[in-house]
Each structure stands twice: as C-alpha cells, then as structure tokens.
Scaffold this motif. Structure first.
Motif, PDB file in Angstrom:
ATOM      1  N   ASN A 195       0.808  -1.227   0.000  1.00 50.29           N
ATOM      2  CA  ASN A 195       0.000   0.000   0.000  1.00 50.29           C
ATOM      3  C   ASN A 195       0.839   1.273   0.000  1.00 50.29           C
ATOM      4  O   ASN A 195       0.433   2.274  -0.562  1.00 50.29           O
ATOM      5  N   ALA A 196       1.970   1.233   0.672  1.00 51.10           N
ATOM      6  CA  ALA A 196       2.773   2.441   0.847  1.00 51.10           C
ATOM      7  C   ALA A 196       4.251   2.087   0.938  1.00 51.10           C
ATOM      8  O   ALA A 196       4.618   0.963   1.290  1.00 51.10           O
ATOM      9  N   TRP A 197       5.076   3.092   0.631  1.00 46.29           N
ATOM     10  CA  TRP A 197       6.520   2.970   0.816  1.00 46.29           C
ATOM     11  C   TRP A 197       6.853   3.523   2.194  1.00 46.29           C
ATOM     12  O   TRP A 197       6.501   4.661   2.513  1.00 46.29           O
ATOM     13  N   CYS A 198       7.539   2.729   2.999  1.00 42.42           N
ATOM     14  CA  CYS A 198       7.890   3.115   4.368  1.00 42.42           C
ATOM     15  C   CYS A 198       9.407   3.175   4.503  1.00 42.42           C
ATOM     16  O   CYS A 198      10.116   2.272   4.052  1.00 42.42           O
ATOM     17  N   THR A 199       9.891   4.219   5.136  1.00 44.76           N
ATOM     18  CA  THR A 199      11.314   4.354   5.407  1.00 44.76           C
ATOM     19  C   THR A 199      11.524   4.245   6.910  1.00 44.76           C
ATOM     20  O   THR A 199      10.684   4.711   7.692  1.00 44.76           O
ATOM     21  N   PRO A 200      12.612   3.615   7.333  1.00 46.83           N
ATOM     22  CA  PRO A 200      12.828   3.456   8.770  1.00 46.83           C
ATOM     23  C   PRO A 200      12.873   4.802   9.498  1.00 46.83           C
ATOM     24  O   PRO A 200      13.448   5.770   8.998  1.00 46.83           O
ATOM     25  N   ASN A 201      12.268   4.827  10.685  1.00 43.35           N
ATOM     26  CA  ASN A 201      12.338   6.039  11.502  1.00 43.35           C
ATOM     27  C   ASN A 201      13.633   6.056  12.319  1.00 43.35           C
ATOM     28  O   ASN A 201      13.792   6.898  13.191  1.00 43.35           O
ATOM     29  N   SER A 202      14.550   5.144  12.000  1.00 47.10           N
ATOM     30  CA  SER A 202      15.818   5.035  12.720  1.00 47.10           C
ATOM     31  C   SER A 202      17.017   5.115  11.769  1.00 47.10           C
ATOM     32  O   SER A 202      17.940   4.310  11.878  1.00 47.10           O
ATOM     33  N   PRO A 203      17.034   6.067  10.822  1.00 42.28           N
ATOM     34  CA  PRO A 203      18.172   6.108   9.894  1.00 42.28           C
ATOM     35  C   PRO A 203      19.444   6.529  10.611  1.00 42.28           C
ATOM     36  O   PRO A 203      19.394   7.253  11.615  1.00 42.28           O
ATOM     37  N   LEU A 204      20.577   6.073  10.100  1.00 40.71           N
ATOM     38  CA  LEU A 204      21.852   6.565  10.623  1.00 40.71           C
ATOM     39  C   LEU A 204      22.025   8.027  10.235  1.00 40.71           C
ATOM     40  O   LEU A 204      22.479   8.839  11.031  1.00 40.71           O
TER      41      LEU A 204
END
Length: 184
Positions: A123-132
């Motif tokens: 349904n959606a593209w999700c990016t981690p909320n914990s990027p370096l």
C-alpha cells in the motif's frame, strides 16, 4: 543543484550542533560550478568545519545492486555526514558476495552504505524512523508524501515485498528497486 534547501538545512544544523555556529550559510552563494563540470551527473563534495575547506566536483556513476547483505552494529553513529566513514567501510567489508549492505542497529533497520532505504508493503513505501543519516532526498520524499516513516525492525522485513535504495544522487525514480528476497 538538486534539493539545495535540504542540503543547506542539514549543513547549518550540523554547524550549529557540532561547533555552535549560529550564522547561516547559503549554498547557492558559496558553491559555484566550475566550467570543467559538463552535463554528465556530478557530485559536489563540500568539506567544512568552521569554514569551507574544500569543494570538489566528481563524476558520479550509480552502482548496480542485485543483492544486499544484512550487517550488524549496535554502536555505530553517523548522524552527521562525516568525511571519515571508517565504521561504515568496516561494515561494507562484511558484505560477502553482495553488492550492498543493510545496516541493522539494535534490531532496527537503518540505512545502506550510501543510501536511505524504503520498503513497500503493498500500500505504501515506508522508510525506517531510525536512519543513521536522515538524507536530503529522504527529507524531500517525506515532505512530498511519497514515503512515510515507520519503525522497521529486522523481523518486520518479511512484511514488505520490495526495497528501494535512494539518496541525493540517486533520485526516487532511478533508485534501485529489488524484491525483498534480495536481502540476505
């Protein structure tokens, strides 16, 4: 130059947080493209601390990515775009026969060697909320609503079907997109 306002914001935030500077650098005034830069894709590398040390223009070639190796480091810190990338290079050396790495920190998905990542759940593209490193292209895509943040643990990867690797040099439309099974 692409996403210049996002690069400016990150640079000025870094200058403030690391060295206490409160003045604002306007990159469109500080960076002048030399005549030697042609129409091919180039990366502008700006090294600075209190002042600009070096501005380099380098031709850029996107890497081919077919396989991604999970690597683990619970202590890595790359919240600022440092020139020294020793910790990241050590992790990249662990990639075995893969072309790229996916860094897992404290059980959470972060980034690859040079890219932020996003995962498609149907349904959606999700990016981690914990990027370096919260990249400039990532910030632009979040603001535009193309991707959204989510907590993504290593155990969550099976909930996604695709992964995309993107950064300021590899825009969303040209980003490497692979089936989730390419992450080993």
């Amino acid at each position: 130059m692409k996403n210049l306002s996002y690069h400016e914001a990150r640079l000025n935030k870094t200058r403030h947080e690391l060295w206490g500077f409160s003045d604002y650098w306007n990159l469109s005034e500080l960076i002048i493209m030399p005549d030697s830069v042609d129409n091919a894709l180039h990366k502008c590398r700006l090294s600075y601390n209190g002042e600009i040390e070096v501005i380099k223009w380098e031709p850029y070639t996107a890497r081919t990515i077919r396989k991604i190796q999970r690597v683990y480091d619970d202590n890595i810190d790359y919240r600022y775009k440092y020139e020294a990338r020793d910790e990241l290079n050590t992790l990249f050396a662990q990639r075995k026969d893969a072309d790229e790495i996916l860094i897992i920190k404290n059980g959470l998905v972060t980034d690859s060697l040079y890219c932020n990542v996003a995962f498609y759940n149907g349904n959606a593209w999700c990016t981690p909320n914990s990027p370096l490193l919260p990249g400039t292209q990532r910030a632009c895509l979040l603001e535009a609503g193309v991707i959204r943040e989510a907590e993504i643990s290593e155990n969550d990867l099976g909930k996604y079907s695709l992964v995309k690797l993107f950064n300021a040099m590899v825009g969303w439309e040209n980003a490497a997109q692979l089936n989730i099974e390419c992450i080993v």
